[in-house]
Design an enzyme around this catalytic site. Sequence first.
Site, PDB file in Angstrom:
ATOM      1  CG  ASP A   1       5.747  11.755  -1.527  1.00 16.19           C
ATOM      2  OD1 ASP A   1       6.361  10.942  -0.928  1.00 16.19           O
ATOM      3  OD2 ASP A   1       6.054  13.234  -1.310  1.00 16.19           O
TER       4      ASP A   1
ATOM      5  CE1 TYR B   1      12.193   6.589  -4.195  1.00 15.01           C
ATOM      6  CE2 TYR B   1      11.749   5.911  -6.550  1.00 15.01           C
ATOM      7  CZ  TYR B   1      12.239   5.660  -5.163  1.00 15.01           C
ATOM      8  OH  TYR B   1      12.096   4.093  -5.142  1.00 15.01           O
TER       9      TYR B   1
ATOM     10  CG  PHE C   1       8.523   0.978  -4.421  1.00 14.97           C
ATOM     11  CD1 PHE C   1       9.249   1.409  -3.162  1.00 14.97           C
ATOM     12  CD2 PHE C   1       7.129   0.698  -4.186  1.00 14.97           C
ATOM     13  CE1 PHE C   1       8.528   1.318  -1.932  1.00 14.97           C
ATOM     14  CE2 PHE C   1       6.511   0.704  -2.953  1.00 14.97           C
ATOM     15  CZ  PHE C   1       7.190   0.916  -1.978  1.00 14.97           C
TER      16      PHE C   1
ATOM     17  CG  HIS D   1       7.743   1.485   3.616  1.00 11.37           C
ATOM     18  ND1 HIS D   1       8.958   1.684   3.082  1.00 11.37           N
ATOM     19  CD2 HIS D   1       6.772   2.046   2.759  1.00 11.37           C
ATOM     20  CE1 HIS D   1       8.817   2.223   1.994  1.00 11.37           C
ATOM     21  NE2 HIS D   1       7.425   2.431   1.685  1.00 11.37           N
TER      22      HIS D   1
END
Length: 224
Positions: free
Chosen positions: A64, A66, A77, A186
């Site tokens: 989701d 920031y 990202f 991740h």
Amino acid sequence: MSMLTGEWLDAVGSEFKKDYYKDLYKFVLNEYNNYTVYPPADDIFNAMHLAPLNKVKVVILGQDPYHEPGQAHGLSFSVKPGIQTPPSLVNIYKELHDDLGCKIPNNGYLTHWAEQGVLLLNTILTVRAHQAFSHKDKGWETFTDAIISAVDKEDRPIVFMLWGSPAQKKAALLSNPRHLVLKAPHPSPLSAYRGFFGCRHFSKCNDFLVKNGCEPIDWQIADI
């Protein structure tokens, strides 16, 4: 909320007419009217606006957006200029440096990737301020699954980078043998050391694109 256009609209426009999306739209509209929500409403579909379906070469999935001020602008990202580079992106830059020798830039603004056909897609497209995953299970996942499936149907070589367990579960949506699916932990500081560092996804991606007659991605983000 800005709308999709062009090939994206042709590919997934039917989703807008479904009951789940009507409920999602009402929920998101209410959230924007009553709370601080990120990204700005006009940026929700930026990943698709910047990477038209017929130009997509690479898909990088986030979760989701920031949830702190000024960060989210519709690309997984990525953060806006002037915002400190988040820890996961710091680790992505470290891997890029080790893999391809890219200089670590002074910003986390990834539009240069998106404009080359890197679809920086979060699986949830909105979030309430300061509350991670606050818009989870409201319908965005169904919609972004349709986006992923639309890319999978494209009849040309495309690279999917699936980082972390939630992203890797999306491999179930991918069946086109023309594509390359890369999986790794991740890049979060909690898990990057388990195999994200050293995965060499960026060089593997470019090698695959070149092998298939496509322009490689210029992964170098310029300083601002």
